[in-house]
Enzyme design. Structure first.
Site, PDB file in Angstrom:
ATOM      1  N   ASP A   1     -27.089 109.558 -36.889  1.00 50.63           N
ATOM      2  CA  ASP A   1     -28.561 109.676 -37.155  1.00 50.63           C
ATOM      3  C   ASP A   1     -28.949 109.820 -38.494  1.00 50.63           C
ATOM      4  OD1 ASP A   1     -31.198 110.561 -35.307  1.00 50.63           O
ATOM      5  OD2 ASP A   1     -31.222 111.697 -37.391  1.00 50.63           O
TER       6      ASP A   1
ATOM      7  N   ILE B   1     -34.696 112.477 -43.047  1.00 49.44           N
ATOM      8  CA  ILE B   1     -35.160 113.031 -44.034  1.00 49.44           C
ATOM      9  C   ILE B   1     -35.479 114.489 -43.894  1.00 49.44           C
ATOM     10  CG2 ILE B   1     -36.730 113.066 -46.248  1.00 49.44           C
ATOM     11  CD1 ILE B   1     -37.246 110.156 -45.458  1.00 49.44           C
TER      12      ILE B   1
ATOM     13  N   ARG C   1     -36.361 118.283 -46.400  1.00 44.73           N
ATOM     14  CA  ARG C   1     -36.441 118.815 -47.749  1.00 44.73           C
ATOM     15  C   ARG C   1     -35.123 119.612 -47.952  1.00 44.73           C
ATOM     16  NH1 ARG C   1     -40.483 123.150 -45.226  1.00 44.73           N
ATOM     17  NH2 ARG C   1     -39.257 124.911 -45.586  1.00 44.73           N
TER      18      ARG C   1
ATOM     19  N   GLU D   1     -46.545 120.779 -49.076  1.00 44.92           N
ATOM     20  CA  GLU D   1     -46.139 119.954 -47.640  1.00 44.92           C
ATOM     21  C   GLU D   1     -47.385 118.632 -47.623  1.00 44.92           C
ATOM     22  OE1 GLU D   1     -43.595 119.341 -46.232  1.00 44.92           O
ATOM     23  OE2 GLU D   1     -42.461 121.245 -46.218  1.00 44.92           O
TER      24      GLU D   1
HETATM   25 MN    MN Z   1     -33.524 110.701 -37.426  1.00 43.73          MN
END
Ligand code: MN
Length: 432
Positions: free
Chosen positions: A107, A110, A112, A232
């Site tokens: 997989d 993204i 943080r 955010e």
């Molecule tokens: Mn993913």
């Protein structure tokens, strides 16, 4: 913007905002900006799996191992600290790639990540997430570390399409295959130098490491003590988590004169990355259930690409009345973090906020055209989604999902024809 002269990082550059324009993303993807959702939908339906190429790859021109005496992430990675209250330097555009310990399926997502020490990153994995978080939880059950690569500075197709979420891409669906479909060419991976995992061969930087089992109690602001993580996407500073996982870094590899790519949360860039896959997910669901009834969808920038969707609906027969509201319910199912759906007719330009709000002012009455669905799990970064905001909200992250139906009732359609200009055939306008 490209910063070529970065203090403490000779030879490296920092790029920000590469994807911060929908028109530019459309250029990069080879379509019109109105077509992005439909194009990406078709890519998700025809995945092209990644391939492994022989190393060393471009991302491995320079190799630094964590055992090297001068190894220090702060020196190796020009990660920006964007505000005075950030928890530290953040990696915001790292393509995290890992493999499920049971299924062997990979997989890309993204997350943080904040630099915490010379060889440690904190990584925030939403508890209960169905991607790399689920892999880290399973590895913990097995008492194993989870090898993970973080590729930074890659093909924009990978950056946008890695942001797909379940149900379109459930656990085990490798989103790199959607980027492969867009390019009609598999994404190339290379074996990492220090761990048993792969990285994106053409990246500018790769961080290799392991998520340590049971390490999900890292205090994100342990160095800054500000209480905040970073800005955010909803436009507020996100709270520092006390439940980050520890990513122990084993190596950093990069190109010669690498470009560190970054983005910030409240940005058009985030809107495109989060929003375009969301549009595709919504169109996929609605096109299956109500083919032809929704012309297009826009994940509006005011919702960061996640909270608000505008659906352009087509009513051609009297039984289409009400299907627009069914479409809104399907949109909520297609993307669980969606909070507001605005429904407009097909003569409204969904990418033009003035046109959309014109529909709200002339084709909408608040007492009959607002549909509320309270108490639904939504997204924790919406600061109004909290029990002290309303007694109807039992927990942080629960919201009232709302439909704003700004479509003309089918039986009144004749009264809502836009005023014509002189170039319009009067017969057609009056009787067409
Ligand atoms: Mn993913």
């Amino acid at each position: 913007m490209l910063f070529r002269n970065v203090k403490g990082h000779p030879g490296a550059s920092v790029a920000i905002g590469v994807l911060a324009s929908r028109a530019r993303v459309a250029d990069l993807f080879g379509c019109k900006k109105e077509e992005l959702g439909w194009l990406v939908k078709s890519c998700a339906e025809h995945p092209v799996q990644p391939v492994v190429v022989d190393g060393p790859a471009p991302c491995q021109e320079v190799v630094h191992l964590a055992g090297d005496p001068d190894f220090d992430l702060n020196r190796l990675i020009p990660a920006p600290t964007n505000t005075p209250v950030d928890a530290g330097p953040y990696i915001t555009l790292g393509m995290c790639y890992a493999t499920h310990p049971d299924t062997g399926l990979s997989d890309v997502t993204i997350h943080r990540m904040c630099i915490q020490s010379k060889d440690e990153l904190s990584i925030f994995l939403q508890p209960g997430s169905r991607h790399i978080g689920a892999m880290a939880e399973r590895a913990t059950e097995l008492g194993q570390p989870l090898p993970i690569s973080v590729s930074i500075g890659v093909d924009p197709a990978i950056e946008v399409l890695s942001c797909f979420e379940p149900p379109t891409t459930p656990l085990g669906f490798n989103e790199l295959s959607i980027a492969g479909a867009l390019r009609q060419r598999p994404v190339e991976l290379v074996k990492c130098v220090s761990i048993n995992e792969h990285a994106i061969a053409n990246a500018e930087y790769v961080i290799e490491g392991e998520i340590l089992p049971g390490s999900n109690h890292v205090v994100e602001d342990q160095n800054s003590h500000t209480g905040y993580a970073m800005p955010e996407f909803p436009g507020y500073n996100g709270p520092a988590s006390h439940e980050c996982w520890l990513l122990k870094v084993k190596a950093v590899t990069h190109r010669r004169n690498p470009i560190m790519q970054t983005c910030i949360g409240p940005s058009e860039e985030h809107v495109n990355m989060a929003g375009i896959p969301t549009e595709a997910s919504i169109l996929t669901m609605i096109d299956k259930a109500l083919p032809g009834k929704v012309v297009n969808c826009y994940s509006h920038r005011a919702g960061g690409g996640k909270y608000m969707a505008v659906l352009q609906c087509r009513k051609t027969v009297h039984t289409d009345e009400g299907k627009q509201r069914q479409a809104a319910l399907l949109a909520f199912s297609a993307f669980p973090e969606l909070k507001h759906v605005i429904l407009v007719d097909e003569d409204v330009d969904i990418f033009d906020t003035n046109d959309m709000l014109w529909a709200m002012n002339t084709r909408f009455q608040g007492d009959r055209d607002i549909i509320t669905i309270p108490g639904v799990r939504c997204h924790p970064l919406d600061p109004s989604s909290s029990p002290d905001y309303s007694p109807s909200i039992p927990d942080v992250g629960v919201s009232c999902k709302t439909i704003f139906d700004c479509t003309v009732p089918f039986h009144l359609k004749d009264r809502f024809k836009r005023a014509p200009f002189l170039d319009v055939d009067p017969e057609r306008w009056l009787h067409g």
